[in-house]
Enzyme design. Structure first.
Site, mmCIF file in Angstrom:
data_model
loop_
_atom_site.group_PDB
_atom_site.id
_atom_site.type_symbol
_atom_site.label_atom_id
_atom_site.label_comp_id
_atom_site.label_asym_id
_atom_site.label_seq_id
_atom_site.Cartn_x
_atom_site.Cartn_y
_atom_site.Cartn_z
ATOM 1 N N LYS A 136 0.755 -1.453 0.439
ATOM 2 C CA LYS A 136 -0.537 -0.094 -0.172
ATOM 3 C C LYS A 136 0.699 1.439 0.078
ATOM 4 C CE LYS A 136 -2.085 0.882 3.983
ATOM 5 N NZ LYS A 136 -1.034 2.821 4.426
ATOM 6 N N CYS B 258 -5.084 12.430 12.501
ATOM 7 C CA CYS B 258 -5.880 10.597 12.907
ATOM 8 C C CYS B 258 -5.719 10.605 13.839
ATOM 9 C CB CYS B 258 -5.283 10.132 11.479
ATOM 10 S SG CYS B 258 -3.645 9.460 12.216
ATOM 11 N N ARG C 72 -0.089 14.391 12.775
ATOM 12 C CA ARG C 72 -0.075 14.132 11.534
ATOM 13 C C ARG C 72 0.626 15.375 10.859
ATOM 14 N NH1 ARG C 72 -1.035 8.751 10.164
ATOM 15 N NH2 ARG C 72 1.187 9.167 8.680
ATOM 16 N N ARG D 76 -8.252 -0.406 4.840
ATOM 17 C CA ARG D 76 -7.531 0.328 3.619
ATOM 18 C C ARG D 76 -6.597 -0.290 3.541
ATOM 19 N NH1 ARG D 76 -7.326 5.640 6.948
ATOM 20 N NH2 ARG D 76 -6.022 6.408 5.463
HETATM 21 C C1 EPZ Z 1 4.464 7.033 6.409
HETATM 22 O O1 EPZ Z 1 3.479 8.323 6.596
HETATM 23 C C2 EPZ Z 1 3.373 5.451 6.237
HETATM 24 N N1 EPZ Z 1 2.293 5.927 4.879
HETATM 25 C C3 EPZ Z 1 2.929 5.372 7.374
HETATM 26 O O2 EPZ Z 1 2.140 4.098 7.670
HETATM 27 C C4 EPZ Z 1 3.986 5.146 8.706
HETATM 28 O O3 EPZ Z 1 3.213 4.492 9.632
HETATM 29 C C5 EPZ Z 1 5.208 6.103 8.686
HETATM 30 O O4 EPZ Z 1 5.031 6.357 7.257
HETATM 31 C C6 EPZ Z 1 6.102 6.153 9.298
HETATM 32 O O5 EPZ Z 1 6.844 4.900 8.741
HETATM 33 C C7 EPZ Z 1 2.351 5.821 3.940
HETATM 34 O O6 EPZ Z 1 3.187 5.847 3.680
HETATM 35 C C8 EPZ Z 1 1.286 6.447 3.419
HETATM 36 P P1 EPZ Z 1 6.141 10.409 8.543
HETATM 37 P P2 EPZ Z 1 4.224 9.836 7.316
HETATM 38 O O7 EPZ Z 1 6.355 11.720 7.833
HETATM 39 O O8 EPZ Z 1 4.926 10.222 6.116
HETATM 40 C C9 EPZ Z 1 6.200 13.679 11.814
HETATM 41 C C10 EPZ Z 1 0.506 2.904 7.607
HETATM 42 O O9 EPZ Z 1 0.089 2.070 9.034
HETATM 43 N N2 EPZ Z 1 6.381 14.403 10.648
HETATM 44 O O10 EPZ Z 1 7.509 9.190 8.707
HETATM 45 O O11 EPZ Z 1 2.588 10.353 6.991
HETATM 46 C C11 EPZ Z 1 5.569 12.645 12.317
HETATM 47 O O12 EPZ Z 1 4.664 13.198 12.900
HETATM 48 C C12 EPZ Z 1 0.378 4.379 8.026
HETATM 49 O O13 EPZ Z 1 0.410 1.912 6.482
HETATM 50 C C13 EPZ Z 1 6.739 15.743 11.549
HETATM 51 O O14 EPZ Z 1 6.867 16.069 11.980
HETATM 52 O O15 EPZ Z 1 4.927 9.766 8.598
HETATM 53 C C14 EPZ Z 1 5.631 11.134 13.152
HETATM 54 O O16 EPZ Z 1 5.967 12.383 14.183
HETATM 55 C C15 EPZ Z 1 0.569 5.161 9.388
HETATM 56 N N3 EPZ Z 1 6.285 16.963 10.314
HETATM 57 C C16 EPZ Z 1 7.131 10.762 12.226
HETATM 58 O O17 EPZ Z 1 7.807 12.832 11.022
HETATM 59 C C17 EPZ Z 1 5.897 16.545 9.040
HETATM 60 O O18 EPZ Z 1 5.978 17.309 8.018
HETATM 61 C C18 EPZ Z 1 7.131 10.312 10.701
HETATM 62 O O19 EPZ Z 1 6.038 10.510 10.121
HETATM 63 C C19 EPZ Z 1 6.076 15.048 8.954
HETATM 64 C C20 EPZ Z 1 6.277 13.728 9.650
#
Ligand code: EPZ
Length: 422
Positions: free
Chosen positions: A22, A116, A121, A401
């Site tokens: 996904k 969420c 996020r 999902r």
């Molecule tokens: C991706 O989400 C995945 N989703 C998530 O999978 C996964 O849990 C996550 O990466 C971590 O591995 C997809 O790839 C579609 P991040 P993403 O940006 O990119 C903070 C699932 O179950 N952050 O790597 O949204 C954030 O809050 C989903 O399949 C900021 O602060 O995660 C988090 O604490 C859930 N500012 C950390 O970084 C930003 O602009 C990592 O988030 C972006 C992120």
């Protein structure tokens, strides 16, 4: 609404075939916005989230056609350059259209995804990064209003946290930026390697695959892609843990064990026999012998994946002894704990730390529980497979999902699982 019913206590045996990832399909689908023509993506899972992304792309003007697991996306004529709140609020990965739209149309208006169940996020790293390569990003009325007069220009971006979709958005945008872009402290998940391969096959010039520093030499134009989605490592890990929790033995096939280094290590530490093949991973719980409690802390890849934290916690409720789980990525990813407790699990939490007191193999009892988010719901499925008696899991749209044909796949391993109307 539908619920999932599971009669637990049956050891699972057999092979289970893993679908396309996904979290690779979503960015690769978004990347088709970068250039006109008909793109072909293979091994695309048929999930609620990929169907949502198709709807968003069709709103933008893309013509989509699915033939089995092959998705044809013709992005020749774009009719919009905005992603409305009604669509983005159902799937935050919609933010992945921001980078490609900006690169191709020099402007984009994408709704802020909103939070969420697992956390706030934010997308501040996405917008800060795009500003480093010549974009102007304002937040107006809950939307990201991005513009790049004359197109994007290469620059250096440093991510405070290795954000997965932030890295993907910047990667896609930088392919058409004038000059060189360097992404530092970039995420290294295998899904990003899948995206790098697709973009390079389209004519992009990206180096540093699988490292934390990605260098992109901008090009004037790209050509349509024909690429295959990698296997879903999170689905594979979920089913490995499910087989272990049930006390059975089996294999996940059509998967890549190299993408699950930390899970394989933790399963072995827990006392399970794990064998890695070229395209399969087998697991044997030795006729349900006692499990050892193992500590985990979630980390960016190649550390232990946060998307397999809830599932491993369900397994640890069945082990001997006690262990801790430290969720370092998201601030609210213990929504499954209260539901596991309804099944008899002994878990204490304090912020991002959970202490699990293992009950042994037969410690859980079936009960009515509620799914709250995608991975928490798979944790409840795992607990239900191990528990004595019947478990009813409500709000299973969360499961749909991210898990293709879950009922069929688990039934194929001998599980007693079916859907009913709530
Ligand atoms: C991706 O989400 C995945 N989703 C998530 O999978 C996964 O849990 C996550 O990466 C971590 O591995 C997809 O790839 C579609 P991040 P993403 O940006 O990119 C903070 C699932 O179950 N952050 O790597 O949204 C954030 O809050 C989903 O399949 C900021 O602060 O995660 C988090 O604490 C859930 N500012 C950390 O970084 C930003 O602009 C990592 O988030 C972006 C992120």
């Amino acid at each position: 609404m539908e619920k999932l019913v599971i009669e637990g206590g049956i050891p699972l045996h057999g092979d289970i075939r893993i679908s396309g990832a996904k979290n690779a399909a979503l960015p690769l689908m978004a990347a088709t916005l970068l250039c006109p023509g008909e793109h072909t993506l293979r091994n695309v899972p048929n999930l609620r989230d990929t169907r949502t992304m198709i709807r968003l792309l069709e709103y933008l003007g893309v013509k989509a056609r699915r033939e089995g697991d092959v998705l044809y996306l013709n992005s020749t004529c774009l009719e919009h350059d905005d992603a409305p709140y009604e669509m983005v609020k159902t799937m935050r990965a919609s933010v992945l259209v921001l980078g490609p739209l900006l690169a191709r149309c020099y402007k984009a208006r994408v709704s802020l995804p909103g939070g969420c169940a697992i956390g706030e996020r934010p997308v501040n790293f996405h917008t800060a990064g795009l500003q480093k390569i010549g974009a102007r990003c304002d937040i107006e009325d809950g939307y990201i209003q991005a513009e790049a007069e004359g197109g994007l220009k290469g620059g250096t971006v440093y991510f405070d946290i290795p954000t997965v979709t932030g890295t993907e958005n910047l990667l896609m945008a930088a392919t058409l930026a004038a000059g060189k872009t360097i992404l530092k402290n970039a995420a290294r998940e295998p899904e990003i390697g899948n995206l790098v391969d697709m973009l390079n096959s389209m004519g992009a010039k990206i180096s540093g695959r699988d490292s934390d520093t990605l260098t992109i030499e901008g090009v004037h134009a790209l050509k349509p892609a024909d690429n295959t989605i990698i296997p879903d490592r999170i689905e594979a890990g979920t089913y490995l843990i499910a087989i272990a929790a049930s006390g059975g033995a089996g294999r996940v096939t059509n998967c890549c064990s190299a993408h699950l280094p930390s899970l394989v290590e933790k399963l072995r530490q827990a006392g399970l026999d794990v064998e890695e093949g070229d395209s399969f991973i087998s697991i044997d719980s030795r006729q349900g012998s006692a499990l050892t409690c193992v500590d985990i802390q979630t980390r960016p890849y190649p550390g232990y994946p946060t998307d397999l934290q809830a599932q491993f916690m369900a397994l640890m409720t069945l082990a001997e002894g006690s262990c801790t789980i430290h969720e370092t990525i998201f601030e609210n990813r213990f929504m499954h704990v209260a539901e596991l407790r309804r099944m008899g699990a002994k878990i204490k939490t304090d912020g991002r730390l959970a202490l699990i007191s293992g009950l042994g193999r037969n410690g859980l009892r079936g009960a009515p529980v509620m799914a709250t988010d995608l991975r928490a719901s798979s944790s409840l499925v795992i607990a239900a497979l191990a528990a004595e008696g019947r478990t009813d899991i409500s709000r299973i749209y969360h499961l749909e999902r991210g898990y293709e044909n879950l009922v069929e796949k688990l039934s194929g391993l001998g599980a007693k699982v079916w859907k009913e109307q709530e």
